[in-house]
Write a protein that holds these residues in place. Structure first.
Motif, PDB file in Angstrom:
ATOM      1  N   ARG A 240       0.864  -1.177   0.000  1.00  0.00           N
ATOM      2  CA  ARG A 240       0.000   0.000   0.000  1.00  0.00           C
ATOM      3  C   ARG A 240       0.903   1.230   0.000  1.00  0.00           C
ATOM      4  NH1 ARG A 240      -3.126  -2.667   4.013  1.00  0.00           N
ATOM      5  NH2 ARG A 240      -5.137  -3.382   3.214  1.00  0.00           N
ATOM      6  N   ILE A 241       0.638   2.171  -0.891  1.00  0.00           N
ATOM      7  CA  ILE A 241       1.423   3.401  -0.954  1.00  0.00           C
ATOM      8  C   ILE A 241       0.642   4.482  -0.206  1.00  0.00           C
ATOM      9  CG2 ILE A 241       2.677   4.969  -2.450  1.00  0.00           C
ATOM     10  CD1 ILE A 241       3.354   1.955  -2.770  1.00  0.00           C
ATOM     11  N   ILE A 242       1.249   5.008   0.849  1.00  0.00           N
ATOM     12  CA  ILE A 242       0.611   6.024   1.693  1.00  0.00           C
ATOM     13  C   ILE A 242       1.329   7.361   1.468  1.00  0.00           C
ATOM     14  CG2 ILE A 242      -0.119   6.644   4.017  1.00  0.00           C
ATOM     15  CD1 ILE A 242      -1.271   3.987   3.013  1.00  0.00           C
ATOM     16  N   ARG A 243       0.562   8.402   1.106  1.00  0.00           N
ATOM     17  CA  ARG A 243       1.112   9.745   0.892  1.00  0.00           C
ATOM     18  C   ARG A 243       0.287  10.740   1.701  1.00  0.00           C
ATOM     19  NH1 ARG A 243       1.446  10.863  -5.164  1.00  0.00           N
ATOM     20  NH2 ARG A 243       3.091   9.288  -4.943  1.00  0.00           N
ATOM     21  N   ASP A 244       0.936  11.420   2.634  1.00  0.00           N
ATOM     22  CA  ASP A 244       0.245  12.377   3.503  1.00  0.00           C
ATOM     23  C   ASP A 244      -0.927  11.711   4.222  1.00  0.00           C
ATOM     24  OD1 ASP A 244       1.997  14.404   2.710  1.00  0.00           O
ATOM     25  OD2 ASP A 244       0.736  14.892   0.959  1.00  0.00           O
ATOM     26  N   ALA A 245      -0.686  10.504   4.742  1.00  0.00           N
ATOM     27  CA  ALA A 245      -1.673   9.734   5.515  1.00  0.00           C
ATOM     28  C   ALA A 245      -2.873   9.293   4.685  1.00  0.00           C
ATOM     29  CB  ALA A 245      -2.152  10.524   6.732  1.00  0.00           C
ATOM     30  N   VAL A 246      -2.735   9.322   3.357  1.00  0.00           N
ATOM     31  CA  VAL A 246      -3.821   8.892   2.466  1.00  0.00           C
ATOM     32  C   VAL A 246      -3.289   7.792   1.546  1.00  0.00           C
ATOM     33  CG1 VAL A 246      -5.446   9.564   0.656  1.00  0.00           C
ATOM     34  CG2 VAL A 246      -4.934  11.146   2.530  1.00  0.00           C
ATOM     35  N   GLN A 247      -4.061   6.709   1.400  1.00  0.00           N
ATOM     36  CA  GLN A 247      -3.652   5.634   0.501  1.00  0.00           C
ATOM     37  C   GLN A 247      -3.870   6.069  -0.937  1.00  0.00           C
ATOM     38  OE1 GLN A 247      -5.060   1.582   1.302  1.00  0.00           O
ATOM     39  NE2 GLN A 247      -5.338   1.254  -0.885  1.00  0.00           N
ATOM     40  N   VAL A 248      -2.816   6.006  -1.765  1.00  0.00           N
ATOM     41  CA  VAL A 248      -2.923   6.433  -3.159  1.00  0.00           C
ATOM     42  C   VAL A 248      -2.843   5.265  -4.137  1.00  0.00           C
ATOM     43  CG1 VAL A 248      -2.058   8.752  -2.698  1.00  0.00           C
ATOM     44  CG2 VAL A 248      -0.432   6.911  -3.243  1.00  0.00           C
ATOM     45  N   TYR A 249      -2.353   4.112  -3.678  1.00  0.00           N
ATOM     46  CA  TYR A 249      -2.274   2.959  -4.582  1.00  0.00           C
ATOM     47  C   TYR A 249      -2.117   1.688  -3.766  1.00  0.00           C
ATOM     48  CZ  TYR A 249      -0.980   0.045  -8.572  1.00  0.00           C
ATOM     49  OH  TYR A 249      -0.953  -0.938  -9.532  1.00  0.00           O
ATOM     50  N   GLU A 250      -2.565   0.581  -4.349  1.00  0.00           N
ATOM     51  CA  GLU A 250      -2.415  -0.733  -3.729  1.00  0.00           C
ATOM     52  C   GLU A 250      -2.017  -1.718  -4.807  1.00  0.00           C
ATOM     53  OE1 GLU A 250      -4.818  -3.744  -0.687  1.00  0.00           O
ATOM     54  OE2 GLU A 250      -5.842  -2.024  -1.589  1.00  0.00           O
ATOM     55  N   GLY A 251      -0.953  -2.457  -4.577  1.00  0.00           N
ATOM     56  CA  GLY A 251      -0.499  -3.404  -5.583  1.00  0.00           C
ATOM     57  C   GLY A 251       0.468  -4.417  -5.008  1.00  0.00           C
ATOM     58  N   LYS A 252       1.371  -4.923  -5.874  1.00  0.00           N
ATOM     59  CA  LYS A 252       2.338  -5.931  -5.449  1.00  0.00           C
ATOM     60  C   LYS A 252       3.739  -5.514  -5.864  1.00  0.00           C
ATOM     61  CE  LYS A 252       1.398 -10.154  -5.054  1.00  0.00           C
ATOM     62  NZ  LYS A 252       1.196 -11.606  -5.245  1.00  0.00           N
ATOM     63  N   VAL A 253       4.719  -6.212  -5.331  1.00  0.00           N
ATOM     64  CA  VAL A 253       6.117  -5.925  -5.644  1.00  0.00           C
ATOM     65  C   VAL A 253       6.412  -6.337  -7.079  1.00  0.00           C
ATOM     66  CG1 VAL A 253       8.513  -6.440  -5.060  1.00  0.00           C
ATOM     67  CG2 VAL A 253       6.810  -6.210  -3.243  1.00  0.00           C
ATOM     68  N   LYS A 283       6.921   8.951  -4.966  1.00  0.00           N
ATOM     69  CA  LYS A 283       7.606  10.198  -4.655  1.00  0.00           C
ATOM     70  C   LYS A 283       8.374  10.071  -3.353  1.00  0.00           C
ATOM     71  CE  LYS A 283       4.264  13.215  -6.992  1.00  0.00           C
ATOM     72  NZ  LYS A 283       3.354  14.379  -6.841  1.00  0.00           N
ATOM     73  N   VAL A 284       9.361  10.921  -3.199  1.00  0.00           N
ATOM     74  CA  VAL A 284      10.148  10.926  -1.965  1.00  0.00           C
ATOM     75  C   VAL A 284       9.239  11.283  -0.794  1.00  0.00           C
ATOM     76  CG1 VAL A 284      12.052  12.048  -0.741  1.00  0.00           C
ATOM     77  CG2 VAL A 284      12.260  11.559  -3.183  1.00  0.00           C
ATOM     78  N   GLY A 285       9.352  10.522   0.286  1.00  0.00           N
ATOM     79  CA  GLY A 285       8.517  10.750   1.464  1.00  0.00           C
ATOM     80  C   GLY A 285       7.334   9.800   1.552  1.00  0.00           C
ATOM     81  N   ASP A 286       7.034   9.114   0.444  1.00  0.00           N
ATOM     82  CA  ASP A 286       5.935   8.135   0.490  1.00  0.00           C
ATOM     83  C   ASP A 286       6.284   7.011   1.470  1.00  0.00           C
ATOM     84  OD1 ASP A 286       4.539   9.555  -1.368  1.00  0.00           O
ATOM     85  OD2 ASP A 286       4.915   8.176  -3.048  1.00  0.00           O
ATOM     86  N   VAL A 287       5.249   6.481   2.101  1.00  0.00           N
ATOM     87  CA  VAL A 287       5.411   5.335   2.994  1.00  0.00           C
ATOM     88  C   VAL A 287       4.815   4.105   2.320  1.00  0.00           C
ATOM     89  CG1 VAL A 287       4.778   4.308   5.217  1.00  0.00           C
ATOM     90  CG2 VAL A 287       5.389   6.726   5.071  1.00  0.00           C
TER      91      VAL A 287
END
Length: 300
Positions: A240-253, A283-287
C-alpha cells in the motif's frame, strides 16, 4: 396367526415366511397375537411402521406390491424439481446458498432415520444439508450413480461397498465415507460443510518502508530507493502506498533489489530498491506498507 410358509406383504416388499425367530432367538413354527418375531424371507427391507399382511396367494401379493411400488415411483418423480427456465433463474438467484448433498446408507432402518434427522439438523443459514436418499443395505452401484447425478457424497453407517461399487466410485470421483460411530459421521459432515464456504482472507502486517529517493529508468519504470523502517519486505508481499496519511495505490512488488542483486527479503534497518508493479508515481517521502494475505477455513 403367522405360520411358516405364509405369503406376506409388508409395504413395498413381498416374500414367503421361511423362518421365524422369537425375542430369544428360538425358532417358531407359528406366532399368535402380540408375539414379536423376526421373519426371514422378504425380498427387501420394509420401512419402520409398514403394516404386514398375509396374502391368499403369491399372485395376489405380487399384484399389491407392484401397485404400491408404481404409486411410490409416481410420488418420487412428482416431488422432483422440474427443469425449466423459471427453475434455473431461481437457482441463479440462490447461488449464495451452499448445499451439501448426501446419499445415506445404514445397516438398519432405525439407524438410517436417526442419522438422516441428525444430518438435516446440522443445516445452517450458510450451508444446507440435503439427504437426497436414505436406505438400508450395502452401498451399491446404483447409489454411486445417484450420488454422481446429484452431486452428492455417500455416507455409510455400519455398511460397506458391495460388488463393484467401490471401483465405480473411484472412476466417477464420488466420495464414500464409512462410519461406525454416529458422532464421527456428524463431525466430519460439519467439516465438509465448512469446506463448502469460501475461505476467509485475513491481512497480516509485515513491515513499512520510507521512500528516500526515486530513479526513473527508461523502458523499466520508477525505482524507489527505500529504507525498511519496520518489520521486513518480501518479494511476494502486497503493498500500500501512503502519501500524507492517504492511501494512493495498492499493488504488489514488481522488483526487489539489494544493490544490484535481486533479493527475496529485506529486513528492518536495511536499504533496498523497490519497483511497484503497474505504478510509476512514487515520490520521496511516500510510505510503503507491506502485508501478506492468508486464507483461513471458514467456520459455520
Amino acid at each position: 396367526s403367522l405360520r411358516i410358509g405364509d405369503i406376506i406383504v409388508a409395504g413395498r416388499t413381498v416374500g414367503k415366511v421361511r423362518a421365524m425367530l422369537d425375542d430369544r432367538g428360538e425358532v417358531l413354527k407359528e406366532a399368535g397375537p402380540s408375539t414379536p418375531v423376526e421373519v426371514l424371507g422378504l425380498d427387501g427391507v420394509p420401512e419402520a411402521g409398514d403394516v404386514v399382511n398375509v396374502a391368499e396367494d403369491d399372485r395376489a401379493a405380487k399384484s399389491v406390491v407392484e401397485h404400491r411400488r408404481q404409486a411410490w415411483r409416481k410420488r418420487e418423480l412428482g416431488s422432483r424439481d422440474k427443469v425449466s427456465l423459471e427453475g434455473l433463474m431461481e437457482r441463479f438467484k440462490e447461488v449464495d446458498n451452499k448445499e451439501l448433498k448426501i446419499v445415506l446408507k445404514a445397516d438398519v432402518q432405525g439407524s438410517a432415520e436417526a442419522l438422516k434427522a441428525a444430518l438435516i439438523k446440522l443445516s445452517t443459514e450458510k450451508v444446507k444439508v440435503n439427504v437426497i436418499a436414505a436406505a438400508v443395505g450395502g452401498i451399491t452401484e446404483s447409489d454411486v450413480n445417484l450420488a454422481k447425478a446429484g452431486g452428492a457424497i455417500i455416507v455409510g453407517f455400519h455398511v460397506r461397498p458391495a460388488g463393484k461399487s467401490s471401483k465405480l466410485a473411484e472412476q466417477e470421483d464420488v466420495e464414500i465415507r464409512l462410519y461406525d460411530i454416529i458422532y464421527d459421521a456428524l463431525d466430519e459432515v460439519k467439516l465438509a460443510m465448512a469446506g463448502l464456504l469460501a475461505p476467509i482472507k485475513r491481512e497480516v502486517s509485515m513491515g513499512k518502508l520510507e521512500v528516500r529517493e526515486t530513479y526513473s529508468i527508461p523502458k523499466v519504470g520508477t525505482i524507489a530507493g527505500c529504507m525498511v523502517t519496520e518489520g521486513k519486505i518480501t518479494r511476494k508481499a502486497h503493498l500500500r502506498i501512503i502519501r500524507d496519511a492517504v492511501q494512493v495505490y495498492e499493488g504488489k512488488v514488481g522488483s526487489l533489489r539489494r544493490f544490484k542483486d535481486d533479493a527475496s527479503e529485506v529486513q528492518n534497518g536495511y536499504e533496498c530498491g523497490v519497483m511497484v508493479a503497474g505504478w510509476n508515481e512514487l515520490k520521496v517521502g511516500d510510505v510503503i506498507e507491506c502485508y501478506d494475505v492468508v486464507e483461513e477455513a471458514a467456520k459455520l
